[in-house]
Write a protein that holds these residues in place. Structure first.
Motif, PDB file in Angstrom:
ATOM      1  N   GLU A  30       0.812  -1.224   0.000  1.00  0.00           N
ATOM      2  CA  GLU A  30       0.000   0.000   0.000  1.00  0.00           C
ATOM      3  C   GLU A  30       0.844   1.272   0.000  1.00  0.00           C
ATOM      4  N   LYS A  34       0.434   4.343  -2.489  1.00  0.00           N
ATOM      5  CA  LYS A  34       0.140   5.699  -2.004  1.00  0.00           C
ATOM      6  C   LYS A  34       1.106   6.713  -2.600  1.00  0.00           C
ATOM      7  N   TYR A  38       0.070   9.682  -5.048  1.00  0.00           N
ATOM      8  CA  TYR A  38       0.328  11.036  -4.542  1.00  0.00           C
ATOM      9  C   TYR A  38       0.850  11.938  -5.661  1.00  0.00           C
TER      10      TYR A  38
END
Lengths: 293, 293
Positions: A30, A34, A38
């Protein structure tokens, strides 16, 4: 301008709407996902996908055919920003007013997120379920060439090697031809390949792209001097502070503006011989030279 | 063993002989090309190309058909080592007894050389003039998946996230399944695609690869404890000093050896159902578990 504004708004939304699904579909830690999302969702003008979709519009093609290539190109552009911002490279803490990837996730994750975005861009094209195999192979050949050592990565390397040296305007143009220009130009060329345009027309679009790639860079340098901080998302004058080789430094403000005008005009001339409705491409060429961010 | 030694020697030479020409053909700054070739020619066992060529040998296929994929896979493996060695990642000064890429060329060039190698690997396959487009697309799909966030890069990320934590043997195996296993397994699968093997046989070879990928990693951990420094090119016991999660640490010396044996045997069993002369693959599986470096 109404037409262009709507086109930009629609296609910015189009490309940005894909990223969450693309990254969600990857089976990976994860934290890595992320970090990828982002930077993909950190804003930006999405100029490269915009140019690709503009070619499809000009040739009256279904936009769906360009979705995987448009996302792939923007993922490659994003990875290059993540790696360029690293402390070992340009050491930038902010991009578009937000903390850079490594400031949020750390250097190691930022390196890996960049690697993952670059790698996934090719998977995306190879896994596309609309394009035929020949078109996919042509796109991957063009894109890897424009993004790699002979294109964008080589341009970044040349830029680094030129730091602190007195460059001529020609040297600077050669750097930006690769660093910024190649990926912009190939976005147009890939659009032409997807649209099934003849080789001659692909070449015109590629030359169009090379000119507006340079307009784009000159405008960036001009915005660093004349832009509005709140709009450009970084302090005005930061290039000068960093002792960067810029068009303004080498050609002066008026010289840079004249060069920008020449590239925009040269770009637009390339469109005359195309057998397509190039209205939106012409408007995009002007927008790139006139934009405020 | 004579057969295997000759096979290894010939195919190590085969893949290593391509790199100079590949890099020389790229129009890029010399410093970037030097950095790329430095790591490509820094030695290594060339296990992944070896496995690909062994599949072609098993199916009695012309080795030429595998050249671009074999080079591409080794370039991806090489880029991953360059990035893993960076100060922001594992911070290693030596690899195979030689200074790592960033120690010679600096961090920024090492990052870019890695990016360039990764990107060029896809260009190499897309530009191959023997394979047909469907095969190229299948290779790129498999390779990008195995090398990216859901494969090698994700494994490296999981490895980093696991540092300093108490992992179970299952956690460790899951990390290595991706970090080392996926690229090894896909080398075999790509060999099967090039050889035109049936989907069922491709899957057997992929499972064979996953098992020997784990044998390979367990053997690496064992060599770190029991190996000869002069042969392995790094100090014995360095994993323990770095507080690394290894098979030896989690399973003990005997436990790790038993696990290695099980993976090698499970690998070899997968070959029984193949309609091919798998002698060289069986010998490679044993070699990976018995090697001294």
């Amino acid at each position: 301008m109404q037409l262009l504004n709507t086109f930009i708004k629609d296609h910015k939304k189009r490309v940005e709407s894909k990223f969450d699904t693309i990254v969600a579909g990857i089976d990976a830690p994860e934290e890595l996902k992320k970090s990828m999302i982002y930077s993909l969702q950190a804003g930006g003008k999405r100029v490269r996908p915009m140019l690709l979709y503009a070619v499809l519009e000009s040739y009256n093609q279904d936009k769906q055919n360009g979705d995987s290539a448009a996302s792939a190109i923007e993922m490659i552009h994003t990875y290059s920003l993540i790696h360029d911002d690293l402390p070992a490279m340009d050491n930038d803490d902010l991009r578009r007013g937000k903390p850079t990837n490594h400031k949020v996730f750390g250097d190691a994750t930022a390196i890996l997120a960049g690697d993952a975005l670059l790698t996934h861009s090719f998977e995306l094209i190879a896994s596309d379920n609309i394009l035929d195999d020949k078109v996919k192979v042509d796109i991957i050949k063009l894109l890897s060439n424009a993004a790699g050592a002979s294109g964008m990565v080589g341009g970044q390397m040349a830029d680094m090697l030129g730091e602190g040296k007195d460059l001529s305007a020609e040297d600077l143009e050669e750097i930006h031809r690769h660093k910024t220009g190649d990926l912009l130009a190939v976005s147009l060329q890939i659009g032409a390949v997807i649209a099934g345009a003849e080789a001659k027309e692909q070449e015109c679009l590629c030359r169009f792209g090379k000119h507006i790639g340079l307009s784009f860079q000159i405008k960036d340098d001009l915005l660093d001097v004349e832009g509005d901080e709140k709009i450009i998302g970084k302090p005005v004058g930061s290039d000068e502070g960093n002792d960067k080789n810029t068009y303004v430094r080498l050609l002066g403000l008026q010289g840079a503006k004249a060069r920008l005008k020449w590239h925009t005009e040269s770009a637009v001339k390339e469109l005359d011989s195309l057998n397509a409705d190039t209205d939106i491409l012409r408007q995009l060429a002007s927008y790139i030279g006139d934009r405020s961010q």
